[in-house]
Design a protein around this motif. Structure first.
Motif: not given
Length: 282
Positions: A194-211
């Motif tokens: 989760f932390f090394k494979v999935l989370l880095p790929q989800l980070m752009p979506g997480i940042i967009s949702g946070c903004l």
């Protein structure tokens, strides 16, 4: 004998050679222009009048930066800004964690009542803000929780969670699930995958949702007005309390700064989204 294009041009009348194609304006173009003018002209007028030397914004009396400098020494505005930033950062931070875990859980696991849970979790985006505000106030009164900044944070998490989870779910649908399976086959634990494979790929979506959630939290008035206690005035509440006696140039200046800040956040979010799309197709 075949005539060449040059010979054909020489035989054509001179007025036809000088005639240029006319630029045609479609009704869609005109309609779009009128709509943009209708939406952004009031913002432009507000921004211009924030530099007006007149204290009543009734007529233009000259250019000045006095109202912007006045905001920097206004204690009430600064306290309200501090409260709004505290609420927004706390609500977005907690919602980012919970929303990401919720999106991954809904996409990767099956459990009884999953469809019902999905429908309930996205209700805050559909229900009017006034309904959420009243329901939250009734709940806080029932459990006898004193209203403060933290009750605003709790209320904002309700709708911030739904927006972040939706954006992360959309991003998650575009990812290749076999990457996690490959990491597990190579000896990684589910947490490491989760932390090394999935989370880095989800980070752009997480940042967009946070903004997106940050802008909505900073802009919220209804929910904050129902769940705020004494001394917990946010920036929209402070603006509303001041415009009761008329719109002053300092409020115009504050509104212009908020518009610029919101536009900058939207630009960053769009930039990250485009950058993520480019990486996906590379």
């Amino acid at each position: 004998m075949i005539e060449t294009p040059i010979e054909l041009q020489e035989e054509m009348p001179e007025d036809m050679l000088q005639r240029k194609p006319k630029f045609r304006v479609s009704w869609q173009f005109v309609f779009a222009g009128v709509m943009f003018l209708f939406m952004y002209l009031p913002i432009l007028v507000l921004t211009v009048y924030s530099f007006n030397a007149s204290a009543y914004s009734a007529s233009w009396e000259g250019f000045t930066l006095e109202w912007y400098l006045k905001l920097l020494s206004d204690g009430r505005v600064l306290r309200a800004l501090q409260n709004s930033l505290t609420v927004a950062f706390c609500a977005v931070f907690l919602s980012a964690i919970l929303g990401t875990l919720m999106a991954v859980g809904l996409a990767r696991y099956r459990f009884p009542g999953k469809s019902l849970y999905i429908g309930i979790s996205y209700l805050p985006m559909i229900i009017p803000d006034i309904a959420i505000a009243v329901a939250t106030l009734v709940f806080l009164a029932a459990v006898q929780i004193r209203l403060s900044v933290w009750t605003i944070v709790a209320a904002h998490i309700v709708f911030c969670l739904a927006y972040i989870a939706l954006v992360v779910t959309t991003r998650l649908a575009d990812l290749d699930p076999h990457l996690e399976e490959a990491a597990l086959d190579l000896g990684a634990t589910p947490v490491e995958a989760f932390f090394k494979v999935l989370l880095p790929q989800l980070m752009p979506g997480i940042i967009s949702g946070c903004l997106l959630a940050f802008v909505l939290s900073m802009d919220d008035f209804l929910i904050a007005s129902f769940t705020s206690g004494s001394g917990a005035t946010t920036l929209p509440l402070e603006i509303f309390s001041r415009i009761r006696t008329g719109v002053k140039p300092d409020i115009n200046a504050l509104s212009a700064l908020l518009i610029i800040g919101s536009g900058a956040i939207a630009f960053v979010g769009e930039f990250l989204a485009r950058k993520s799309e480019q990486k996906k197709f590379q």
